[in-house]
Design an enzyme around this catalytic site. Structure first.
Site, PDB file in Angstrom:
ATOM      1  N   LYS A   1       0.833  -1.203   0.000  1.00 37.20           N
ATOM      2  CA  LYS A   1       0.000   0.000   0.000  1.00 37.20           C
ATOM      3  C   LYS A   1       0.866   1.250   0.000  1.00 37.20           C
ATOM      4  O   LYS A   1       2.080   1.190   0.212  1.00 37.20           O
ATOM      5  CB  LYS A   1      -0.922   0.001   1.220  1.00 37.20           C
ATOM      6  CG  LYS A   1      -0.193   0.029   2.557  1.00 37.20           C
ATOM      7  CD  LYS A   1      -1.172  -0.031   3.717  1.00 37.20           C
ATOM      8  CE  LYS A   1      -0.427   0.022   5.057  1.00 37.20           C
ATOM      9  NZ  LYS A   1      -1.356   0.026   6.202  1.00 37.20           N
TER      10      LYS A   1
ATOM     11  N   ARG B   1     -10.374   0.580  15.252  1.00 41.18           N
ATOM     12  CA  ARG B   1     -10.417   1.300  13.985  1.00 41.18           C
ATOM     13  C   ARG B   1     -11.537   0.644  13.191  1.00 41.18           C
ATOM     14  O   ARG B   1     -12.664   0.607  13.661  1.00 41.18           O
ATOM     15  CB  ARG B   1      -9.037   1.213  13.306  1.00 41.18           C
ATOM     16  CG  ARG B   1      -8.764   2.267  12.268  1.00 41.18           C
ATOM     17  CD  ARG B   1      -7.293   2.304  11.870  1.00 41.18           C
ATOM     18  NE  ARG B   1      -6.779   1.021  11.408  1.00 41.18           N
ATOM     19  CZ  ARG B   1      -5.543   0.827  10.967  1.00 41.18           C
ATOM     20  NH1 ARG B   1      -4.682   1.833  10.944  1.00 41.18           N
ATOM     21  NH2 ARG B   1      -5.144  -0.362  10.560  1.00 41.18           N
TER      22      ARG B   1
ATOM     23  N   HIS C   1      -5.658  -6.845  13.554  1.00 37.21           N
ATOM     24  CA  HIS C   1      -4.464  -5.997  13.483  1.00 37.21           C
ATOM     25  C   HIS C   1      -4.094  -5.562  14.892  1.00 37.21           C
ATOM     26  O   HIS C   1      -4.947  -5.082  15.645  1.00 37.21           O
ATOM     27  CB  HIS C   1      -4.727  -4.776  12.605  1.00 37.21           C
ATOM     28  CG  HIS C   1      -3.486  -3.996  12.273  1.00 37.21           C
ATOM     29  ND1 HIS C   1      -2.394  -4.566  11.657  1.00 37.21           N
ATOM     30  CD2 HIS C   1      -3.158  -2.696  12.474  1.00 37.21           C
ATOM     31  CE1 HIS C   1      -1.451  -3.643  11.489  1.00 37.21           C
ATOM     32  NE2 HIS C   1      -1.885  -2.508  11.984  1.00 37.21           N
TER      33      HIS C   1
ATOM     34  N   ARG D   1       1.488 -10.709   7.572  1.00 37.87           N
ATOM     35  CA  ARG D   1       1.448  -9.541   6.694  1.00 37.87           C
ATOM     36  C   ARG D   1       2.722  -8.732   6.931  1.00 37.87           C
ATOM     37  O   ARG D   1       2.909  -8.148   8.000  1.00 37.87           O
ATOM     38  CB  ARG D   1       0.217  -8.676   6.989  1.00 37.87           C
ATOM     39  CG  ARG D   1      -1.110  -9.375   6.748  1.00 37.87           C
ATOM     40  CD  ARG D   1      -2.281  -8.406   6.931  1.00 37.87           C
ATOM     41  NE  ARG D   1      -2.239  -7.726   8.218  1.00 37.87           N
ATOM     42  CZ  ARG D   1      -2.726  -8.229   9.353  1.00 37.87           C
ATOM     43  NH1 ARG D   1      -3.281  -9.438   9.359  1.00 37.87           N
ATOM     44  NH2 ARG D   1      -2.655  -7.543  10.474  1.00 37.87           N
TER      45      ARG D   1
ATOM     46  N   MET E   1      12.014  25.046  -0.930  1.00 40.78           N
ATOM     47  CA  MET E   1      11.141  24.153  -1.680  1.00 40.78           C
ATOM     48  C   MET E   1      11.930  23.219  -2.591  1.00 40.78           C
ATOM     49  O   MET E   1      11.612  22.026  -2.697  1.00 40.78           O
ATOM     50  CB  MET E   1      10.146  24.961  -2.518  1.00 40.78           C
ATOM     51  CG  MET E   1       9.160  24.093  -3.290  1.00 40.78           C
ATOM     52  SD  MET E   1       7.976  25.052  -4.262  1.00 40.78           S
ATOM     53  CE  MET E   1       6.951  25.750  -2.971  1.00 40.78           C
TER      54      MET E   1
END
Length: 383
Positions: free
Chosen positions: A36, A134, A162, A215, A308
């Site tokens: 992810k 969650r 989890h 995982r 920046m």
């Protein structure tokens, strides 16, 4: 092609070695590679392909859009969406053989209503909330949710939870979560469900909890989940990411002169300074003022406010334009790990690769992993 010397090099050999180590030391558990957030900033597709080549049996993503992108890129391996999915995603998930997560009774009802019997089955894993609080079905209602899935047209194939504090050495909450999930999965002994409860931290510290799979997220990228876990690694972790740039300008500043925005740094003596073409728009945040980089094999500080597109470093002597500068990684005998940036920024190592923006090119290699750029396991540290 990039015309700027700033780049992140991702060593896919490190990804593969880390996956192989988890498989070798995982009590027979399979590896679910978590890719992810663009592979934790490393690049989702190359990391996914490397992990699968190393033996991972499934990929996990955080959002349905990430699963869609993997399918668009031709990845046909099993993909599990760990996050919430909406009803309109269900037919696509069926068509593309994407595994989704049941997070509530309402979700099960909506998924059933959106299910298209003319399409392939919809494979579902049940997320049990054992203490993270969650998403997921509360542990007290998990068995009822599982029975509802069994009675639906959805194909109930897996169950997971989890852990909130697996990266700590001692945690009452972790122990309680373990007790709760064991009670739940005990109701489904010999059911054939695919069970996975361990994240990277739990897999490293508690191999006895491996179940059918672990995982592996942050540790697959060679980054320990926490300092506590780092000190007790059962095997080495090899960081995959290095960040480098080069000097683009060198000048002499006189004692008493200030540099960069806000004049927050003033030279105490005549000094050589150099400009680097990397700034906060690339993910080198302003909080990294004072962080060291490596040039010519020695550490030098970032001085003045980070801009920046650029930042400035103080040199021990005059150097040439084009000199290589290592921001994360190894140069000579010096090393800078991601967790050093995290400590400077007051955050966790997970966040650092994720904040490197797409303006920084990712370059992929298959270089041999080295002990010089690794987190060593506890036996090696004792020796």
């Amino acid at each position: 092609m990039s015309y700027r010397p700033t780049k992140a090099t991702i060593n896919l050999a490190a990804i593969k070695r880390n996956v192989e180590n988890f498989r070798e030391h995982g009590n027979g558990a399979e590896v679910i590679a978590v890719v992810k957030a663009n592979g934790y900033g490393h690049g989702m597709l190359p990391v996914a392909e490397a992990a699968l080549e190393a033996g991972a049996v499934m990929l996990a993503v955080g959002t349905p859009d990430e699963a869609v992108e993997l399918r668009r890129q031709g990845v046909q391996a099993d993909v599990l969406v760990l996050g919430a999915t909406t009803a309109d995603f269900i037919p696509y998930a069926q068509q593309e053989n994407i595994i989704v997560t049941a997070i509530s009774f309402d979700w099960i009802e909506q998924a059933q209503a959106s299910f298209d019997a003319a399409l392939p089955p919809l494979r579902v894993h049940l997320k049990v909330d054992t203490g993270m609080r969650r998403i997921g079905v509360h542990e007290s209602e998990a068995v009822r949710a599982a029975r509802l899935l069994e009675q639906s047209e959805l194909t109930f194939v897996g169950i997971y939870t989890h852990f909130a504090t697996a990266d700590e050495l001692e945690s009452e909450l972790f122990n309680e979560q373990v007790r709760r999930i064991k009670e739940v999965i005990g109701e489904f002994a010999n059911s054939g469900l695919f069970v996975h409860v361990s994240n990277s931290a739990a897999a490293l510290q508690h191999p006895e909890l491996a179940c059918d799979a672990v995982r592996v997220g942050i540790a697959m990228y060679g980054i320990p989940p926490s300092r506590d876990v780092q000190d007790l690694l059962p095997f080495p972790l090899y960081p995959a990411l290095s960040l480098e740039t080069a000097i683009v300008h060198v000048k002499r500043v006189a004692a008493g002169e200030s540099i960069s925005y806000g004049a927050t740094y003033t030279a105490e003596q005549d000094e050589w300074i150099a400009a680097l073409p990397i700034g906060y728009a690339d993910g080198m945040l302003r909080g990294l003022q004072g962080q060291e980089v490596i040039v010519q094999g020695r550490r030098v500080p970032v001085i003045g406010r980070i801009c920046m597109d650029q930042c400035l470093i103080r040199l021990p002597y005059e150097m040439k334009v084009g000199e290589s500068v290592q921001l994360i990684g190894v140069q000579g005998e010096e090393r800078i790990f991601i967790d050093e940036w995290a400590e400077r920024l007051g955050t966790i190592p997970y966040e650092v690769p994720c904040i490197l923006t797409q303006r920084v090119p990712r370059v992929y290699s298959e270089s041999a992993v080295t002990e010089n750029y690794s987190f060593q396991h506890r036996d090696a540290m004792i020796r």
